[in-house]
Design an enzyme around this catalytic site. Structure first.
Site: not given
Ligand code: DGJ
Length: 784
Positions: A194, A361, A473-474, A521, A543
């Site tokens: 990460w 978001d 997202d995930m 994402c 991120d």
């Molecule tokens: C993880 C994503 O990678 C971020 O950009 C953001 O959307 C957060 N989650 C939100 O919880």
């Protein structure tokens, strides 16, 4: 084009530039002969067969009348276990009689048109060679599919079929293999974690088996489903290299085995760890595709062959080659601390800056004020949006922006209505406490009821609102693998069926909402792979928005993935992930190589920052096609790892933008030069993008620049620093590129005593963008 030379029993899968050649040999095995630059003719192609004259000591020949034919040493299309091939198998089984030996021989072939895959993502191809192999004893088949995909790359996959009248356990089912005679090969792979995804690792292969894999349920940020093989002397501009990318988003496995007889044997596919599929009579198992790539002109050519293939055959037709919008995302600006008013202020400012889409978001749905609750419910939060989302979207649209939204559909919070009503929809074991990541669990996508629920929920959300962009997202890996569904054969290979469930859902949404641009994402780049790109044409790369950290991430990512898929945001000062201070111009310069966005509180910027961002966006819009779809090259300055140089170039190779980025300031440096290998021969003009710095960069030196004296950090100084744009020197150069490896000399960089109007000022993390255009008429072009 696909050819079969009957007299030689040879198949040629040819693209205009390369040939892939296989042969049905004297034992009816499918033998690999050649992959490389197009051959002028195939007269002596069989001289490429590899044969030993005798068995060494303990070695095993295939059969009594096949002395010296030792499978261990033969490059093949499908390696199996049990008849003297001791390399990593591409497929393994357990027959009903508990034996595991397999021996596939040629059965027949066909040429198919428009071959597609059921339940899996696939590339658009015209012609496909299907070679059917059958085991010598059991009615177990392997169908090998090989297609020329574009002018340069090919694509392969395999289907395994049980035509016996008993079940067969498939215990490994890889998509393909590639066997090459080793040339002191080096491997480059993409590793990380990460916020430091897809960093390149390069090393020389040594005898033994080397494995890269994921067991996380996603392709993962630890290793990407990608591998590059190159000769030691291969560079970005010269030499031979091969690479493969898997079109799949879950657990994968790549084996690279170097034998003690100098054969490099590569296999790629779904991970065989935790993999056991019981194939009933007449059932089949289809493996994901692998895009296979070769270049004899260095890595930059290989990169662009991948980009071209992905942009033209994998990305959804509706989104193919379309301009990707510039997005403002509120995550790093507000995190969970926002309301409608705050968002509208951001939207208003965004419009003034030239931004095109606002992405709302995490946190817009009921009860979601931190990351402990509400995933799965997907109801608008009435505290944040009193009258629902639509009135807010209308206001955004009235401002002239389009609207995008964040979702994380694969997840469920324990604190949610969904969990209260369907606790067994979360992946967990009946007899163990579930592991928790980010306070959430993963939904069981192997369960059709869950897929139906998600289809309905998302359909409602996307059809009831005017949504042009979705960030999907995930945020956690899969654990406690178990489905509560009964009569399910999915337990033994849960992660695979999870991916199939996900693909089913995504396919539905892609067809229902072709106009929506999806960005995938997974805590940034935990699932950046070709499988996801089939459904979602771009990915939130990481991120980590720190520009310096992004250099390695974006460069590694671009080895396989096109710039149009790499989403980058300019974020705030200081960087939230690294606390680093990087000039705002450099933040833009690096983020512009791909899909540009912004992710900072633009309502709280100084006039200096506002003015600069406006100019950046105008520049990006002017050159958007180059930044998103241009040919990408890595132009490393020889011997200097302190410098990163990238370029994007048009098809004609006479128009390009080049990034020149310096990590650390180097005192009294030599004059810098750049090898302009990405442009064709001709006359050129180079000029820089107009860039500015704040007087803060100059500190007390400001008193040498301005005609009056200022107290550093005093009242006036601060006012000026927030408003005044000190222009960098313009650099203007005309040159003739006379040879392929022409080295362009750049202007002397600033160092202590020396400064005049030609000096290039580059502080730590300083950078420039240079526009290089053809100067055919020899006329000096307008400077702006
Ligand atoms: C993880 C994503 O990678 C971020 O950009 C953001 O959307 C957060 N989650 C939100 O919880």
């Amino acid at each position: 084009m696909i050819q079969y030379l009957k007299d030689k029993k040879v198949f040629i899968i040819g693209t205009p530039h390369y040939d892939y050649v296989i042969h049905i040999n004297e034992y009816n095995h499918l033998e690999f002969l050649y992959y490389g630059v197009k051959l002028p003719d195939y007269e002596h192609i069989l001289s490429m067969k590899k044969r030993y004259e005798f068995e060494g000591g303990n070695e095993v020949s295939y059969a009594k009348d096949a002395k010296g034919y030792m499978l261990q040493h033969i490059p093949k299309e499908l390696t199996t276990f049990g008849k003297g091939d001791f390399k990593e198998p591409t497929v393994t089984v357990e027959f009903q009689d508990e034996t595991t030996t397999l021996d596939f021989v040629f059965d027949s072939y066909e040429i198919l048109s428009d071959y597609t895959l059921k339940n899996l993502p696939y590339t658009d191809k015209q012609e496909t060679l299907l070679i059917k192999l059958k085991d010598t004893v059991y009615d177990f088949y392997a169908y090998l599919y090989i297609s020329p995909l574009t002018e340069n790359v090919i694509v392969k996959n395999i289907k395994y079929i049980n035509h016996t009248n008993q079940p067969i356990n498939l215990t490994r089912a890889h998509s393909m293999q590639l066997d090459l005679l080793n040339k002191e090969y080096h491997v480059t792979k993409l590793d990380g974690a990460w916020i430091r995804e897809r960093h390149q690792t390069t090393f020389k292969l040594v005898p033994g088996v080397f494995k890269i894999d994921s067991k996380k349920g996603v392709s993962s940020s630890n290793h990407n489903p990608f591998i590059l093989i190159k000769e030691p002397q291969t560079t970005y501009d010269y030499g031979s290299c091969y690479a493969m990318g898997l079109v799949y988003s879950g657990d994968f496995e790549i084996n690279a085995e170097l034998t003690n007889h100098n054969l490099l044997h590569l296999t790629m596919g779904i991970n065989s760890f935790n993999f056991k599929v019981a194939l009933k009579p007449n059932e089949e198992f289809i493996t994901p595709e692998v895009i296979l790539n070769y270049s004899n002109q260095g890595i930059n050519t290989l990169i662009n062959q991948f980009h071209d293939a992905i942009n033209n055959t994998l990305i959804s037709k509706y989104q193919r080659h379309k301009d990707r919008p510039i997005v403002i995302n509120n995550w790093e600006a507000t995190y969970f601390d926002f309301n409608e008013k705050k968002l509208l202020a951001i939207a208003k400012k965004a419009k003034k800056l030239g931004i095109e889409t606002i992405c709302l978001d995490d946190g817009w749905f009921k009860g979601r004020f931190d990351d402990t609750s509400s995933l799965g419910d997907w109801q608008v939060d009435p505290k944040r949006f009193k009258k629902g989302l639509s009135p807010f979207i209308k206001k955004v649209e009235k401002l002239g922006l389009s609207f995008g939204i964040w979702v994380e559909p694969e997840m469920i919070s324990e604190k949610s209505e969904l969990y209260r009503t369907h606790p067994n929809w979360a992946i967990k074991l009946p007899n163990r406490e579930p592991a928790i990541g980010r306070n959430q669990m993963v939904l069981d996508l192997t369960n059709d009821d869950v897929i139906t629920y998600l289809k309905e929920k998302l359909y409602q959300l996307f059809s009831a609102h005017n949504i042009s962009y979705v960030k999907w997202d995930m945020n956690r890996n899969l654990t406690d693998l178990h489905t509560s569904t009964t009569n399910s054969n999915k337990q033994s290979v849960f992660n695979y069926y999870y991916v199939l469930g996900l693909y089913k859902l995504l396919n539905y949404l892609k067809e229902a909402f072709p106009q929506i641009l999806f960005e995938s994402c997974s805590s940034g780049g935990n699932r950046f792979d070709l499988g996801m790109l089939y459904y979602m044409p771009q990915t939130w790369t990481s991120d980590n928005t720190d520009t310096y950290a992004r250099l390695a991430i974006q460069e590694g990512t671009s080895l396989l993935y096109p710039l149009s898929t790499i989403s980058n945001h300019v974020s705030s000062f200081v960087n939230h992930q690294t606390l680093r201070h990087i000039p705002i111009e450099s933040r833009f310069n690096v983020a512009s190589f791909g899909v540009l966005g912004y992710e900072l509180d633009i309502t709280k910027m100084t006039k200096f920052e506002t003015d600069i961002i406006k100019k950046q966006i105008a520049f990006y819009k002017k050159h958007r096609q180059l930044f998103q779809y241009g040919n990408y090259s890595i132009l490393k300055e020889s011997k200097n790892s302190n410098i990163t140089i990238w370029s994007v170039t048009n098809m004609l190779k006479d128009n390009s933008i080049m990034l020149y980025f310096q990590e650390k300031f180097e005192p009294n440096p030599a004059q810098r030069e750049v090898r302009i290998s990405h442009l064709k021969k001709g006359k050129y003009i180079l000029k820089n993008r107009e860039q500015f710095l704040t007087i803060r960069t100059l500190g007390s030196l400001v008193n040498h620049v301005l005609p009056f004296n200022l107290k550093v950090n005093g009242f006036l100084y601060n006012i000026l620093a927030n408003k005044y744009k000190q222009k960098h020197n313009d650099i203007y150069k005309r040159f003739s590129k006379t040879r392929y490896d022409y080295d362009l000399l750049l202007n002397h960089t600033f160092t202590s005593t020396g400064y005049n109007e030609h000096t290039m000022l580059l502080e730590d993390y300083g950078s420039r963008l240079f526009i290089i255009e053809g100067d055919d008429d020899g006329e000096r072009k307008n400077k702006n």
